[in-house]
Design a protein around this motif. Structure first.
Motif, PDB file in Angstrom:
ATOM      1  N   LEU A  44       0.811  -0.943   0.040  1.00 22.26           N
ATOM      2  CA  LEU A  44       0.031   0.054  -0.006  1.00 22.26           C
ATOM      3  C   LEU A  44       0.727   1.223   0.172  1.00 22.26           C
ATOM      4  CD1 LEU A  44      -2.580  -1.298   2.663  1.00 22.26           C
ATOM      5  CD2 LEU A  44      -3.047  -1.041   0.265  1.00 22.26           C
ATOM      6  N   ASN A  45       1.909   1.349   0.671  1.00 18.76           N
ATOM      7  CA  ASN A  45       2.834   2.156   0.836  1.00 18.76           C
ATOM      8  C   ASN A  45       3.406   2.535  -0.618  1.00 18.76           C
ATOM      9  OD1 ASN A  45       2.616   2.794   3.670  1.00 18.76           O
ATOM     10  ND2 ASN A  45       4.394   1.491   4.230  1.00 18.76           N
ATOM     11  N   MET A  46       4.026   1.276  -1.114  1.00 19.80           N
ATOM     12  CA  MET A  46       4.436   1.459  -2.706  1.00 19.80           C
ATOM     13  C   MET A  46       3.445   1.936  -3.632  1.00 19.80           C
ATOM     14  SD  MET A  46       5.713  -1.867  -4.742  1.00 19.80           S
ATOM     15  CE  MET A  46       4.055  -2.426  -4.825  1.00 19.80           C
ATOM     16  N   VAL A  47       2.414   1.733  -3.473  1.00 19.02           N
ATOM     17  CA  VAL A  47       1.304   2.272  -4.485  1.00 19.02           C
ATOM     18  C   VAL A  47       1.324   3.579  -4.187  1.00 19.02           C
ATOM     19  CG1 VAL A  47      -1.058   2.191  -5.270  1.00 19.02           C
ATOM     20  CG2 VAL A  47       0.319   0.146  -5.184  1.00 19.02           C
ATOM     21  N   GLN A  48       1.051   4.047  -3.019  1.00 20.25           N
ATOM     22  CA  GLN A  48       0.865   5.548  -2.634  1.00 20.25           C
ATOM     23  C   GLN A  48       2.147   6.317  -3.190  1.00 20.25           C
ATOM     24  OE1 GLN A  48       0.154   5.024   1.506  1.00 20.25           O
ATOM     25  NE2 GLN A  48      -2.152   5.789   1.177  1.00 20.25           N
ATOM     26  N   ASP A  49       3.323   5.971  -2.807  1.00 22.67           N
ATOM     27  CA  ASP A  49       4.519   6.618  -3.358  1.00 22.67           C
ATOM     28  C   ASP A  49       4.630   6.704  -4.921  1.00 22.67           C
ATOM     29  OD1 ASP A  49       5.162   6.934  -0.592  1.00 22.67           O
ATOM     30  OD2 ASP A  49       6.624   5.171  -0.589  1.00 22.67           O
ATOM     31  N   ALA A  50       4.352   5.621  -5.441  1.00 24.82           N
ATOM     32  CA  ALA A  50       4.176   5.611  -7.026  1.00 24.82           C
ATOM     33  C   ALA A  50       3.232   6.452  -7.473  1.00 24.82           C
ATOM     34  CB  ALA A  50       4.244   4.351  -7.538  1.00 24.82           C
ATOM     35  N   LEU A  51       2.078   6.581  -6.867  1.00 25.29           N
ATOM     36  CA  LEU A  51       1.190   7.485  -7.315  1.00 25.29           C
ATOM     37  C   LEU A  51       1.434   9.096  -7.358  1.00 25.29           C
ATOM     38  CD1 LEU A  51      -2.053   5.833  -6.178  1.00 25.29           C
ATOM     39  CD2 LEU A  51      -1.291   6.226  -8.582  1.00 25.29           C
ATOM     40  N   ARG A  52       2.412   9.319  -6.071  1.00 26.69           N
ATOM     41  CA  ARG A  52       2.809  10.837  -5.795  1.00 26.69           C
ATOM     42  C   ARG A  52       4.109  11.088  -6.752  1.00 26.69           C
ATOM     43  NH1 ARG A  52       1.951   9.664  -0.181  1.00 26.69           N
ATOM     44  NH2 ARG A  52       3.689   8.450  -0.042  1.00 26.69           N
ATOM     45  N   THR A  53       4.590  10.072  -7.479  1.00 25.69           N
ATOM     46  CA  THR A  53       5.793  10.379  -8.338  1.00 25.69           C
ATOM     47  C   THR A  53       5.589   9.934  -9.709  1.00 25.69           C
ATOM     48  OG1 THR A  53       6.619   8.358  -7.638  1.00 25.69           O
ATOM     49  CG2 THR A  53       7.515   9.912  -6.428  1.00 25.69           C
ATOM     50  N   HIS A  54       6.154   8.877 -10.270  1.00 23.88           N
ATOM     51  CA  HIS A  54       5.997   8.568 -11.770  1.00 23.88           C
ATOM     52  C   HIS A  54       4.946   7.570 -11.956  1.00 23.88           C
ATOM     53  CE1 HIS A  54       8.279   5.241  -9.894  1.00 23.88           C
ATOM     54  NE2 HIS A  54       9.664   5.936  -9.669  1.00 23.88           N
ATOM     55  N   ARG A  55       4.466   6.925 -11.062  1.00 21.16           N
ATOM     56  CA  ARG A  55       3.307   5.880 -11.323  1.00 21.16           C
ATOM     57  C   ARG A  55       3.776   4.685 -11.712  1.00 21.16           C
ATOM     58  NH1 ARG A  55      -1.989   8.697 -11.215  1.00 21.16           N
ATOM     59  NH2 ARG A  55      -2.852   6.902 -12.159  1.00 21.16           N
ATOM     60  N   LEU A  56       5.214   4.299 -11.695  1.00 23.29           N
ATOM     61  CA  LEU A  56       5.849   3.188 -12.097  1.00 23.29           C
ATOM     62  C   LEU A  56       6.134   2.033 -11.111  1.00 23.29           C
ATOM     63  CD1 LEU A  56       8.257   4.826 -14.705  1.00 23.29           C
ATOM     64  CD2 LEU A  56       6.001   3.675 -15.190  1.00 23.29           C
ATOM     65  N   ILE A  57       5.812   0.852 -11.216  1.00 26.76           N
ATOM     66  CA  ILE A  57       6.230  -0.184 -10.290  1.00 26.76           C
ATOM     67  C   ILE A  57       6.763  -1.295 -11.191  1.00 26.76           C
ATOM     68  CG2 ILE A  57       5.364  -2.051  -8.607  1.00 26.76           C
ATOM     69  CD1 ILE A  57       3.040  -0.048  -7.851  1.00 26.76           C
ATOM     70  N   GLY A  58       7.930  -1.898 -10.619  1.00 28.70           N
ATOM     71  CA  GLY A  58       8.601  -3.020 -11.408  1.00 28.70           C
ATOM     72  C   GLY A  58       8.054  -4.268 -10.789  1.00 28.70           C
ATOM     73  N   MET A  59       7.412  -5.138 -11.777  1.00 33.05           N
ATOM     74  CA  MET A  59       7.085  -6.288 -11.496  1.00 33.05           C
ATOM     75  C   MET A  59       8.392  -7.402 -11.668  1.00 33.05           C
ATOM     76  SD  MET A  59       4.056  -6.189 -10.246  1.00 33.05           S
ATOM     77  CE  MET A  59       3.934  -8.064 -10.056  1.00 33.05           C
ATOM     78  N   ILE A  60       8.576  -8.336 -10.797  1.00 37.65           N
ATOM     79  CA  ILE A  60       9.867  -9.118 -10.846  1.00 37.65           C
ATOM     80  C   ILE A  60       9.345 -10.265 -10.086  1.00 37.65           C
ATOM     81  CG2 ILE A  60      11.008  -8.134  -9.071  1.00 37.65           C
ATOM     82  CD1 ILE A  60      13.399  -8.557 -10.872  1.00 37.65           C
ATOM     83  N   GLN A  61       9.981 -11.466 -10.508  1.00 35.37           N
ATOM     84  CA  GLN A  61       9.499 -12.703  -9.858  1.00 35.37           C
ATOM     85  C   GLN A  61      10.815 -13.017  -8.739  1.00 35.37           C
ATOM     86  OE1 GLN A  61       7.072 -15.859 -12.027  1.00 35.37           O
ATOM     87  NE2 GLN A  61       8.982 -15.681 -13.428  1.00 35.37           N
ATOM     88  N   PRO A  62      10.388 -13.555  -7.535  1.00 35.12           N
ATOM     89  CA  PRO A  62      11.592 -13.969  -6.739  1.00 35.12           C
ATOM     90  C   PRO A  62      11.994 -15.354  -7.153  1.00 35.12           C
ATOM     91  CG  PRO A  62       9.184 -14.174  -5.842  1.00 35.12           C
ATOM     92  CD  PRO A  62       9.051 -13.511  -7.276  1.00 35.12           C
ATOM     93  N   ARG A  63      13.140 -15.779  -6.659  1.00 29.44           N
ATOM     94  CA  ARG A  63      13.724 -16.881  -7.047  1.00 29.44           C
ATOM     95  C   ARG A  63      13.284 -18.246  -6.099  1.00 29.44           C
ATOM     96  NH1 ARG A  63      17.651 -16.900 -10.986  1.00 29.44           N
ATOM     97  NH2 ARG A  63      18.475 -14.920 -11.459  1.00 29.44           N
ATOM     98  N   ASP A  64      12.852 -17.711  -4.959  1.00 29.67           N
ATOM     99  CA  ASP A  64      12.376 -18.740  -3.951  1.00 29.67           C
ATOM    100  C   ASP A  64      11.315 -18.370  -3.091  1.00 29.67           C
ATOM    101  OD1 ASP A  64      13.761 -17.455  -1.730  1.00 29.67           O
ATOM    102  OD2 ASP A  64      15.651 -18.274  -2.489  1.00 29.67           O
ATOM    103  N   GLU A  65      10.869 -18.875  -1.978  1.00 34.12           N
ATOM    104  CA  GLU A  65       9.797 -18.571  -1.226  1.00 34.12           C
ATOM    105  C   GLU A  65      10.287 -18.091   0.269  1.00 34.12           C
ATOM    106  OE1 GLU A  65       6.989 -21.666  -1.092  1.00 34.12           O
ATOM    107  OE2 GLU A  65       6.630 -21.558  -3.174  1.00 34.12           O
ATOM    108  N   SER A  66      11.387 -17.604   0.231  1.00 34.22           N
ATOM    109  CA  SER A  66      12.069 -17.151   1.518  1.00 34.22           C
ATOM    110  C   SER A  66      11.569 -15.934   1.886  1.00 34.22           C
ATOM    111  CB  SER A  66      13.895 -17.372   1.519  1.00 34.22           C
ATOM    112  OG  SER A  66      14.126 -16.483   0.499  1.00 34.22           O
ATOM    113  N   LYS A  67      11.892 -15.328   2.993  1.00 38.02           N
ATOM    114  CA  LYS A  67      11.244 -14.156   3.575  1.00 38.02           C
ATOM    115  C   LYS A  67      11.613 -13.110   2.647  1.00 38.02           C
ATOM    116  CE  LYS A  67      11.079 -11.235   7.877  1.00 38.02           C
ATOM    117  NZ  LYS A  67      11.648 -10.844   8.953  1.00 38.02           N
ATOM    118  N   ASP A  68      13.130 -12.849   2.667  1.00 39.79           N
ATOM    119  CA  ASP A  68      13.572 -11.840   1.671  1.00 39.79           C
ATOM    120  C   ASP A  68      14.226 -12.382   0.325  1.00 39.79           C
ATOM    121  OD1 ASP A  68      12.916  -9.283   3.241  1.00 39.79           O
ATOM    122  OD2 ASP A  68      14.160  -9.911   4.504  1.00 39.79           O
TER     123      ASP A  68
END
Length: 214
Positions: A44-68
C-alpha cells in the motif's frame, strides 16, 4: 501493438530508482496489462509513493519462497493506469507494461517495500513495434490448439485471432498453467519472434509430459 498514452514516459525519462513488487508467477510484458489487488501495508505504501511520483512499479519474480528472496535479474516496469480504493482498505490497480529492466543494484528498503537501481539500456526496443513472421504465429497457434485440446479448454479463436501476437502472448502467459521458470524464459526473450517460438515449444513440451503421464 503496444498501447501508449500521452502520459507514458519516454524511454529517456525512465527513473533511476524503481520500487519493485516480487510476485511469483506474475509476469508483466511490455504492452501487456496486469491487474493487482494490493492489501499488504508495505505494498500500500509502494502504490501511494508511486502515485505521488512517476506512477511506475517494477514487477519481478522472486527466485524462491524465503522471507526476503533473491530476485530474478530481469523484470518489467508497469505504469499505474487504473486505480481504485476500496472500503476495506485495499487498492485495486492495473499496471500497463512499459519496458523491461535489468536489476543493477538493490537499495535499502524504503517504507517496507524493495527498491532497485534499474538498467534499462538493453531494452530500448520495448518502445518500438515488435513484429513476427507468419510461420512463428502459425507455430504458436498450432501449439495452442494442441494444448487446449489436451487440457480440454474451450477457446474463442475469433477473439484470439483479432489480438496482436504480442497481446496473445502477454494474455495467455498469465492465463495458462506455466511454471515460473517458463514465464521468466519468455520474459527474457530478445524479440517477439523468439518469444512466439519459445512459447510454442513450452506448450508442446507440456503436452509431451501430459501424454507420458497418461
Amino acid at each position: 501493438m503496444k498501447t501508449r498514452t500521452p502520459f507514458t514516459q519516454a524511454f529517456d525519462q525512465l527513473p533511476d530508482t524503481l520500487p519493485v513488487f516480487p510476485l511469483e508467477g506474475a509476469v508483466l510484458f511490455p504492452g501487456g496489462s496486469l491487474p493487482l489487488n494490493i492489501f499488504e501495508p508495505r505494498y500500500l505504501n509502494m502504490v501511494q509513493d508511486a502515485l505521488r511520483t512517476h506512477r511506475l512499479i517494477g514487477m519481478i519474480q522472486p527466485r524462491d519462497e524465503s522471507k526476503d528472496p533473491p530476485l530474478y535479474d530481469i523484470g518489467c516496469v508497469g505504469r499505474i493506469t487504473r486505480y481504485l480504493e476500496t472500503v476495506d482498505g485495499r487498492f485495486e490497480i492495473v499496471l500497463s507494461g512499459v519496458c523491461r529492466f535489468h536489476v543493477q543494484q538493490e537499495l535499502q528498503s524504503v517504507r517496507g517495500y524493495r527498491l532497485i537501481v534499474p538498467d534499462w539500456s538493453a531494452f530500448a526496443a520495448d518502445y518500438g513495434e515488435q513484429t513476427a513472421s507468419e510461420s512463428a504465429v502459425a507455430m504458436l497457434h498450432a501449439a495452442l490448439r494442441a494444448y487446449f485440446e489436451t487440457h480440454d479448454i474451450d477457446a474463442d479463436w475469433n477473439l484470439l485471432d483479432q489480438l496482436d501476437p504480442e497481446l496473445q502472448v502477454s494474455t495467455l502467459v498469465g492465463a495458462l498453467s506455466l511454471q515460473k521458470e517458463d514465464k521468466q524464459l519468455l520474459l527474457e526473450t530478445t524479440s517477439l519472434e523468439e518469444r512466439l517460438r519459445a512459447f510454442a515449444a513450452l506448450l508442446l513440451q507440456q503436452d509431451t509430459r501430459s501424454a507420458q503421464q497418461h
